[in-house]
Design an enzyme around this catalytic site. Structure first.
Site, PDB file in Angstrom:
ATOM      1  N   ASP A 111       1.597 -14.303  11.880  1.00 32.96           N
ATOM      2  CA  ASP A 111       0.524 -14.948  11.121  1.00 32.96           C
ATOM      3  C   ASP A 111      -0.401 -13.881  10.529  1.00 32.96           C
ATOM      4  O   ASP A 111      -1.114 -13.181  11.260  1.00 32.96           O
ATOM      5  CB  ASP A 111      -0.254 -15.879  12.055  1.00 32.96           C
ATOM      6  CG  ASP A 111      -1.234 -16.784  11.304  1.00 32.96           C
ATOM      7  OD1 ASP A 111      -1.774 -16.356  10.266  1.00 32.96           O
ATOM      8  OD2 ASP A 111      -1.448 -17.911  11.771  1.00 32.96           O
TER       9      ASP A 111
ATOM     10  N   LYS B 191      -8.788 -15.730  14.613  1.00 32.83           N
ATOM     11  CA  LYS B 191      -8.934 -15.299  13.212  1.00 32.83           C
ATOM     12  C   LYS B 191     -10.376 -15.003  12.821  1.00 32.83           C
ATOM     13  O   LYS B 191     -10.755 -15.147  11.672  1.00 32.83           O
ATOM     14  CB  LYS B 191      -8.306 -16.352  12.277  1.00 32.83           C
ATOM     15  CG  LYS B 191      -6.838 -16.589  12.615  1.00 32.83           C
ATOM     16  CD  LYS B 191      -6.183 -17.677  11.818  1.00 32.83           C
ATOM     17  CE  LYS B 191      -4.719 -17.802  12.287  1.00 32.83           C
ATOM     18  NZ  LYS B 191      -4.023 -18.935  11.675  1.00 32.83           N
TER      19      LYS B 191
ATOM     20  N   HIS C 240      -2.476  10.301  -1.233  1.00 36.03           N
ATOM     21  CA  HIS C 240      -2.541   9.089  -2.032  1.00 36.03           C
ATOM     22  C   HIS C 240      -2.239   9.392  -3.492  1.00 36.03           C
ATOM     23  O   HIS C 240      -1.565   8.636  -4.173  1.00 36.03           O
ATOM     24  CB  HIS C 240      -3.921   8.452  -1.915  1.00 36.03           C
ATOM     25  CG  HIS C 240      -3.992   7.463  -0.803  1.00 36.03           C
ATOM     26  ND1 HIS C 240      -3.396   6.237  -0.871  1.00 36.03           N
ATOM     27  CD2 HIS C 240      -4.572   7.540   0.410  1.00 36.03           C
ATOM     28  CE1 HIS C 240      -3.625   5.580   0.254  1.00 36.03           C
ATOM     29  NE2 HIS C 240      -4.327   6.346   1.058  1.00 36.03           N
TER      30      HIS C 240
ATOM     31  N   GLU D 252       0.823  -1.204   0.000  1.00 36.09           N
ATOM     32  CA  GLU D 252       0.000   0.000   0.000  1.00 36.09           C
ATOM     33  C   GLU D 252       0.861   1.259   0.000  1.00 36.09           C
ATOM     34  O   GLU D 252       1.412   1.654   1.038  1.00 36.09           O
ATOM     35  CB  GLU D 252      -0.926   0.033   1.220  1.00 36.09           C
ATOM     36  CG  GLU D 252      -1.800   1.279   1.158  1.00 36.09           C
ATOM     37  CD  GLU D 252      -2.852   1.379   2.244  1.00 36.09           C
ATOM     38  OE1 GLU D 252      -3.034   0.415   3.002  1.00 36.09           O
ATOM     39  OE2 GLU D 252      -3.497   2.442   2.307  1.00 36.09           O
TER      40      GLU D 252
END
Lengths: 405, 405, 405, 405
Positions: free
Chosen positions: C305, C230, C400, C101
């Site tokens: 993870d 998760k 951006h 990103e």
């Protein structure tokens, strides 16, 4: 009715001739209720004398209760006058509230008085719609996609079927949601001055027949919990159910100090740390101090559905230190209210609605229920202000000690 | 009291001599209430005759209400007999319920009858504790860690301070939660047969003084919303508040068909698609059909706090097709009930608690409130069974059409 | 390895002699991966040349992957130096972050630079415990109560069984949760410098055998989703999982203006309206701007993870206008990190952990994982400050446009 | 580049002449990255040799990273062939996955193999839209109502402004949400094959100028968290963000036993008690076993935004015992994917997208991203089946013991 009649009836139940819920088929409603009290007294050794001292015709309560034995009496007080500049509510209001929680009325009234001194509150209904969301099952996700697409293109057909069942309700929208082989269709209705659950249920059942006829979907349950009625659910907190309504007030800083015995800064801090950060950490859907207290007390006094206090607690309180005063607001996402139907026709409830000024159907239709929503939101605002002030000046528990049980 | 007294009093308010909430300082409670009705009638043109026909001593309601004008009367019915094998509740029960929602009593009673035929329900209180969670501010996260550590090591000291304020309550635990410079301490109390909010608040205030004295933390608000009272919040749904209580029943398959007019498979399917998957998609904290209906109706009849119906809706309904029948359960995570204090002493409420058999303090202490929780959970189970059956045989709306408004 | 070997192996798969996942049984790991690339190239017409250019020994990745074809390469940058006064982390840190990103590193680094100018951040691990929560079924709610009670009284026995399976892990607590005939036991372990999921799973399996042997409970699944791994879940946001960690900083007002090009007031307003009120209305468990961005980028760089970014997003950002500056904090409730095991031994990840200074087991055990958590939280704080500043000075999208894709 | 160049550059940073992030202004990207590695090595004593061994042009990564030092290398494997009957995806697919979690690829592949034997999965994108929700402040709730009404009536004008900033994106809808004096406008765009966050941000900024010009609203932040990006939030789980996508399969009962080593009944039971009831009790937004594992591994391999794994975990898994087999589905409410932009152009990621068959813009536009979503959902379905089977046959931890770290 005579006591003899009731006793005779009771005896027939004892003898197994009749069942408890069948008494209204064999006697008038008063007698049936009296008979049940006899039977309960016998079974439990407890007199139901006060429960039996209700002040309405038992027959008039038949749409509201079965197996009636009498009434619960809940103390009612009044807060006000509460000046509101609303979209539907206008002017001064006396808000009847029924509760058993000591200190509540006093607390709300302190907030009301503060709002009055500040020149009154502003309130608006921002969104309105009673929802019902049946769940269908389909063959697979491909079929789910097809059914959803069909529904999106045929809202008009569904509206035709739905509206044929009601003289007032209008279908506003149907939104499909898919989970695997489950298709939920969230129907949203304008139910005017009625809270509208039953209207929505009956209209949706008719629309479901069209869906079943025209698509491969099979109805599993007329409510699939995306409605979502009487359950804490984010869908209501986000999208609204019944009325989404907000009220706010701007209180000059010196009035905060004089009337609420605290400062704008202290209230802002309490609101941020408690209502915003605390609720965030609690995993809450309600970011307020005790909006449900006002919603519940108003609901009981005004003939609303007490179980819908659940949705009425989806409220966010904001407070801002503006240059010209303390800005405070309460926004209730899903306040389900009506001024016709439900418990609104019972005598004490009808009187209370009359005191408020919004009994029965409004002109235009829906405006009375809108006004009721605006008043309750403003009452909640009063309650929030008062409790935030009490907390920020640390006398919550002493207030309870003085006034409460 | 005479009407003259009330009118005179009303006149003094009109003249600005007295304020509406001060009337009890100048007259007995009945007269004060009558005076308010006079004033409201004048202001609004509405008689409050039926509201004024309450069947209790106004003076007795003083711990429960301020600015009293009378009472709301809500129709009460009874469901039962409901056989329960509970940890505290034992035997047959008649459950009084007050509601304005037509068809509710009938629906619950159908479930009760099914449970009775199946040999009764099992119920247990699984966890118990009334919570109050003040929020403190500290210098930084290092201080937050220190305060948390101090609290974990000094629960005994906090208990000593807290318990000095109460003859019944016991501090069970204090759990710190930190968000930046906010430290929330969730105090949990055994409040025996009282619902216990006020007891917990007062005790916690005393403990907070110790925290402030011994650590660097500053109290911001005595409630920091991690309690969490009268707001929908995951912390209650997960960790419980008041009683965590469950009830279940095993119904032979043929009884499902005979008494509920549907099949085990259909109920399992409705429960999975509606109560589990539907609620999941709705972002819910309540995975049930309408547990709040039973909680609300029982709360109104039995003197509980109507605003706490919010937490009472944190319920999960499960259904399982076992070899020997339909297993169904309802688990309410946070049912806040008491048999002493609050509204339990009002006449109709006290009678209703007596009918149920659990008025006043239990022996051992806490057992009456436990029993009350078990009965309400079992009533909710009856309501779930009945509505799931109705939905799965598609007659929800027709039932409403016949019985409801 | 030679290309010939890989081609031969590929041919055997094509001929149906071998299956794709069995190649490591017949060749070394490099050759097996090469053979898969051949096969994929044939099947799909796509060369996997760059995927095949990985810079580690395929054999070393065997604990981390099956059916290996190569590696994904994700650009890595570095933010810092980041001064932290932590419970475990101490001094200046360079935080490696891997992301695709654009603008993220630059944004975080602006925040880091602001923190540095302000004299550094404070950070603390406030709670620690890796959880695993199996679900059992029981006969009824009475049995559920009994099993829960047994567990509460036998945590020591369960610890003995659990800890026999691990040289490092310690069972801290077991908390029972009941829903009908389901009993969930949430086991919490101190897993030292390991993230600890597998350790917790294996240890819990051993403890479950004891539960099954000593009570009537039957294990249904070793994970019953109250762990909760998760998945976005309030239980983690409230009670924590892995590390609950917070970081904060106090920035003098003039530095806010100089370095962040905005004002304290503007940042407070943006944080309140966006991160608190906006997230409240969104039904969120994360009340922050983009903490997950930093968590994800640090996780990828440091061998954590990636799927546990889910829990890492349970973060609350608070901002307060203090007299002496802008106070800002980030508290991540459930940051699951380790410095041993998982992906931490892979070469680029090990190098990155070394750059940070916390590779391998800490002294005392657990301190390296604590430090890692504190650094990531501080990095998230830097990211929050920078984005809040950008938003409050309205240049999010232009940033951006300049830096991003 | 020569090492000398990098060392010289590093020296200039050490001397305070340049800042770490300015190196690209004074050298090519490779040299700048090498210089940073020199500096880090000096500061930390750690070589970044493997991090420096990346297999792409540093210059090509400039849109993706700042302060680049190299790359993280994450082992990549492949699952497949996976037959999908999708709305966009069609035929056999090899799904590249990058992970460090041992046993994951093997587990997913077992599910893939089961799906293949059952004849393949069905998948559909059910809803699509990238959202951005700025927050505005207004005077009071009356103004909030007016602004909301204006927006509802001027979506066309907003679309014109928004779409002028983009060649691909289309504004689908704008939904206003009000909380007190905050107005949130949730803009939803069709961003075709791009994930679309930046496109949506830039377009929304242009639309916000119109709102500010035409109404009394003042923009506070271009993102007000009702978007909601990279935070766990019910609004995404309910209304979707990016793609709402579902996949399902019907597996004959005997195949469940042969290939998954368990029974349909055992899987249904595990899914109900763990994924539905367990997640309900956990206060979850994700009702699945480990969908995030597959989402994360696919995202890393295929150039997606790793922080958006957060939203990708908003998944519900359902399982049903049908007469003709085990029906299983996974529905991901908010899967944010793209096949152009972001990390999709980096070499290993582009190769992986090519292997899958959906690199670059689709024909029609959007179909490649749709297909990518369908494949990931089907991969998640494979992972769910495999883990549910493992749990229901109790070998989760032994699988980890054999294959895992």
């Amino acid at each position: 009715m005579t006591d003899t009649d009731a006793e005779t009836l009771a005896e027939r139940v004892r003898d197994g001739e009749l069942r408890l819920y069948e008494l209204e088929d064999h006697a008038d409603a008063e007698t049936a209720a009296a008979a049940r009290r006899h039977l309960l007294a016998e079974e439990t050794g407890v007199d139901l004398d006060v429960i039996g001292e209700y002040a309405f015709d038992a027959a008039d309560a038949e749409p509201n209760i079965e197996n009636m034995v009498g009434a619960a009496q809940i103390p009612m007080g009044v807060a006000g006058p509460l000046p509101i500049d609303g979209g539907a509510a206008e002017g001064e209001h006396y808000l009847p509230m029924a509760t058993t929680e000591g200190a509540l009325l006093a607390s709300v009234n302190r907030g009301v008085s503060t709002i009055r001194t500040a020149g009154g509150a502003t309130a608006r209904v921002l969104k309105s719609g009673m929802t019902r969301a049946p769940v269908f099952k389909v063959e697979d996700v491909a079929a789910a996609g097809e059914v959803s697409a069909w529904v999106r293109e045929h809202v008009g057909d569904l509206a035709e079927a739905a509206e044929a069942t009601t003289s007032h309700g209008e279908l506003q929208d149907v939104e499909p949601y898919v989970v695997g082989d489950n298709v939920f269709l969230r129907f949203s209705y304008d139910t005017k001055d009625a809270m509208g659950m039953n209207m929505a249920t009956i209209a949706t059942e008719a629309a479901c027949e069209v869906v079943e006829r025209e698509t491969s979907a099979d109805l599993v349950a007329l409510s699939g919990n995306l409605c979502s009625d009487k359950k804490p659910a984010a869908i209501n907190a986000i999208e609204g159910r019944g009325r989404t309504v907000a009220a706010d007030v701007l209180i000059p800083h010196e009035q905060v100090e004089e009337r609420l015995d605290t400062t704008t800064e202290a209230i802002v801090e309490a609101n941020t740390r408690k209502n915003l950060v605390g609720s965030a950490k609690a995993g809450a859907l309600g970011f307020n101090a005790h909006a449900a207290n006002v919603v519940a007390a108003a609901f009981l006094a005004l003939g609303q559905d007490a179980a819908q206090v659940v949705e009425g607690s989806n409220a966010i309180t904001t407070v801002d230190a503006r240059e010209d005063g303390l800005y405070a607001s309460v926004t209730i996402a899903s306040l389900e209210v009506g001024t016709v139907g439900g418990g609104t026709g019972l005598p004490t409830q009808a009187e209370a609605l009359d005191v408020l000024g919004y009994a029965g159907g409004g002109d235009p239709a829906g405006s009375n229920a809108d006004a009721l929503a605006e008043v309750i939101a403003t009452g909640a605002l009063a309650g929030e202000l008062s409790l935030l002030a009490a907390l920020s000046s640390r006398h919550l528990s002493s207030a309870h000690a003085e006034l409460g049980r």
